[in-house]
Design a protein around this motif. Structure first.
Motif, PDB file in Angstrom:
ATOM      1  N   UNK A 127     -19.131  -0.022 -23.046  1.00 57.21           N
ATOM      2  CA  UNK A 127     -20.034   1.052 -22.655  1.00 57.21           C
ATOM      3  C   UNK A 127     -20.990   0.529 -21.593  1.00 57.21           C
ATOM      4  N   UNK A 128     -21.076   1.260 -20.486  1.00 56.98           N
ATOM      5  CA  UNK A 128     -22.037   0.894 -19.439  1.00 56.98           C
ATOM      6  C   UNK A 128     -23.038   2.025 -19.298  1.00 56.98           C
ATOM      7  N   UNK A 129     -24.305   1.650 -19.377  1.00 52.03           N
ATOM      8  CA  UNK A 129     -25.395   2.637 -19.275  1.00 52.03           C
ATOM      9  C   UNK A 129     -26.207   2.366 -18.017  1.00 52.03           C
ATOM     10  N   UNK A 130     -26.880   3.393 -17.539  1.00 46.09           N
ATOM     11  CA  UNK A 130     -27.745   3.235 -16.361  1.00 46.09           C
ATOM     12  C   UNK A 130     -29.086   3.890 -16.630  1.00 46.09           C
ATOM     13  N   UNK A 131     -30.107   3.392 -15.949  1.00 44.64           N
ATOM     14  CA  UNK A 131     -31.426   4.012 -16.004  1.00 44.64           C
ATOM     15  C   UNK A 131     -32.122   3.799 -14.660  1.00 44.64           C
ATOM     16  N   UNK A 132     -33.156   4.569 -14.377  1.00 46.89           N
ATOM     17  CA  UNK A 132     -33.772   4.503 -13.044  1.00 46.89           C
ATOM     18  C   UNK A 132     -34.465   3.162 -12.774  1.00 46.89           C
ATOM     19  N   UNK A 157     -38.742   1.728 -17.985  1.00 45.70           N
ATOM     20  CA  UNK A 157     -37.368   1.992 -18.433  1.00 45.70           C
ATOM     21  C   UNK A 157     -36.666   0.673 -18.753  1.00 45.70           C
ATOM     22  N   UNK A 158     -36.810  -0.277 -17.826  1.00 43.44           N
ATOM     23  CA  UNK A 158     -36.156  -1.578 -18.044  1.00 43.44           C
ATOM     24  C   UNK A 158     -36.686  -2.214 -19.329  1.00 43.44           C
ATOM     25  N   UNK A 159     -37.991  -2.173 -19.500  1.00 42.52           N
ATOM     26  CA  UNK A 159     -38.585  -2.797 -20.688  1.00 42.52           C
ATOM     27  C   UNK A 159     -38.038  -2.191 -21.982  1.00 42.52           C
ATOM     28  N   UNK A 216     -41.985  -9.204 -17.469  1.00 46.76           N
ATOM     29  CA  UNK A 216     -40.874  -8.354 -17.926  1.00 46.76           C
ATOM     30  C   UNK A 216     -40.085  -9.085 -19.011  1.00 46.76           C
ATOM     31  N   UNK A 217     -39.761 -10.357 -18.759  1.00 44.26           N
ATOM     32  CA  UNK A 217     -38.944 -11.106 -19.711  1.00 44.26           C
ATOM     33  C   UNK A 217     -39.706 -11.380 -21.013  1.00 44.26           C
TER      34      UNK A 217
END
Ligand SMILES: [Zn+2]
Ligand SMILES: [Zn+2]
Length: 426
Positions: A209-214, A245-247, A295-296
């Motif tokens: 499964x590959x997901x995307x976000x902005x 979103x990334x977080x 972020x990390x």
């Protein structure tokens, strides 16, 4: 020479440490025993040689095929990461300028490299798409090149438009190839998805499964990706300013790759930026090392990977120190041909040792002989008269007569291969 008390003490401490290390080395478990070293037996090497190791059914291997900047250099191509899975699937995330030659040194059959996920449409993230499209087909891809990428605020700023125009740009290139080679790989299959989708599924096949976000970068349109398979999670930011979103969606990543830009002082000293411009590009358009660390520290991956900086002896220290102001977890400072073998128990980080003088990798399926009909079909599709694809009388008038040396090549092939190859009479 007279030594000060302090430096004499330091020498004694070092000497004692060496002595202790020597004793531990002789008796401790970590000792390198005499059996491990031999003047004639081969020794283990801690690097990855492509095609020399099986991928275990539960294993993910990620290879950096580009980690640098928009201006590529011999040491670093622009963004490109290959993900290989134990189920046999392979995926390219971004295919930035210069990455095609890295990909070719891995000697992977091109039919296996038919899936590309583009994070955004900067040249340093899809500049080698044309090479993969044309060159991959010449070197054995007989399947269409499948491309996934985001929409834009208007159709002209989306992936479909960019790829359509790329193929259009290659009209002359394609026109001359149809009819002389297996042209099944000279097609593209684009899936453009809404860049505003939040953690939405853009690919789901074969347990992957590959997901995307902005993402936030340049103008509207960029996205970041996560690939989930077999309880492993790979995350790739492409380019982005740190974002919520990334977080949220990169949480629980086993391997989290996020852009990390050149430190601002190095941009001024080595790239000719004015301080004003370096501050804007290095902190507002991209993710500064200190922000990468933040972020990390938020998502806490099993392994954080920083890329998108020129990694040199005199610039890496600053990137590392700045990341460490805000993050002290597992970290890889990426460079081209870094390799991560990821399983539930372990993440092994090594460098690949590759060949430069590579030819085609093995074919995953047999090639087919060309058909002149392919040329007619192409001409029709491109809205061209078939005659415009043939040499004109004008060009033909320049032919040198070398039939006497070329004809025997056809005769030789017919004899050696046991079937007739007629000599082209025009
Ligand atoms: Zn970019
Ligand atoms: Zn970039």
């Amino acid at each position: 020479m007279k030594k000060s008390g302090a430096s004499l003490a330091a020498v004694l401490v070092v000497a004692a440490a060496i002595a202790i290390g020597y004793l531990v080395g002789r008796t401790g478990e970590s000792a390198v025993s005499a059996q491990d070293v031999s003047p004639t037996a081969a020794m283990d090497r801690d690097y990855y040689v492509p095609n020399s190791e099986d991928l275990a059914p539960d294993e993910m291997r990620v290879i950096a095929c580009g980690t640098g900047m928009p201006t590529t250099r011999a040491a670093q191509a622009a963004a490109c990461f290959l993900v290989e899975l134990g189920n046999g699937d392979k995926f390219l995330f971004d295919v930035g300028s210069g990455s095609a030659e890295r990909i070719s040194s891995l000697q992977i059959p091109y039919d296996y490299l038919d899936k590309v996920f583009i994070g955004h449409l900067h040249a340093d993230h899809f500049g080698a798409l044309g090479e993969l499209f044309i060159g991959g087909s010449l070197m054995g891809r007989h399947l269409p090149l499948r491309i996934w990428g985001p929409s834009g605020p208007v159709p002209e700023l989306g992936t479909q438009y960019a790829v359509d125009k790329m193929v259009e740009m290659f009209t002359w290139d394609l026109a001359g190839r149809y009819g002389v080679m297996d042209s099944r790989g000279l097609t593209v299959d684009v899936t453009e998805f809404d860049y505003r989708g939040e953690n939405h599924v853009v690919y789901q096949e074969n347990g992957v499964t590959i997901r995307a976000w902005p993402a936030i970068h340049g103008i509207d349109g960029p996205v970041s990706y996560a690939l989930e398979w077999n309880d492993l999670k790979f995350v790739f930011s492409s380019d982005t300013y740190p974002n919520t979103w990334f977080n949220e969606y990169a949480l629980d990543a086993d391997l989290a790759i996020h852009e990390c830009f050149v430190a601002v002082p190095a941009m001024v000293a080595k790239m000719g930026f004015t301080p004003e411009s370096a501050l804007l590009v290095g902190t507002q358009i991209h993710t500064a090392p200190e922000a990468f660390g933040k972020v990390m520290s938020t998502i806490k991956p099993r392994m954080a990977v920083a890329y998108h900086f020129f990694k040199d002896f005199d610039t890496t220290g600053a990137v590392f120190d700045r990341i460490h102001k805000t993050y002290d977890g597992p970290l890889s400072l990426a460079e081209d041909f870094m390799v991560w073998n990821v399983t539930k128990d372990d993440i092994r980080v090594r460098m690949a040792v590759t060949e430069e003088h590579t030819w085609s990798p093995p074919l995953a399926a047999p090639a087919e002989p060309p058909s002149l009909n392919d040329r007619t079909v192409f001409a029709k599709g491109a809205g061209l008269a078939t005659e415009s694809l043939a040499f004109s009388d004008f060009t033909k008038s320049g032919y040198m007569d070398v039939d006497d040396v070329l004809r025997p090549i056809f005769e030789e092939a017919s004899e050696v291969l046991g079937r007739e190859f007629p000599y082209p009479e025009n």
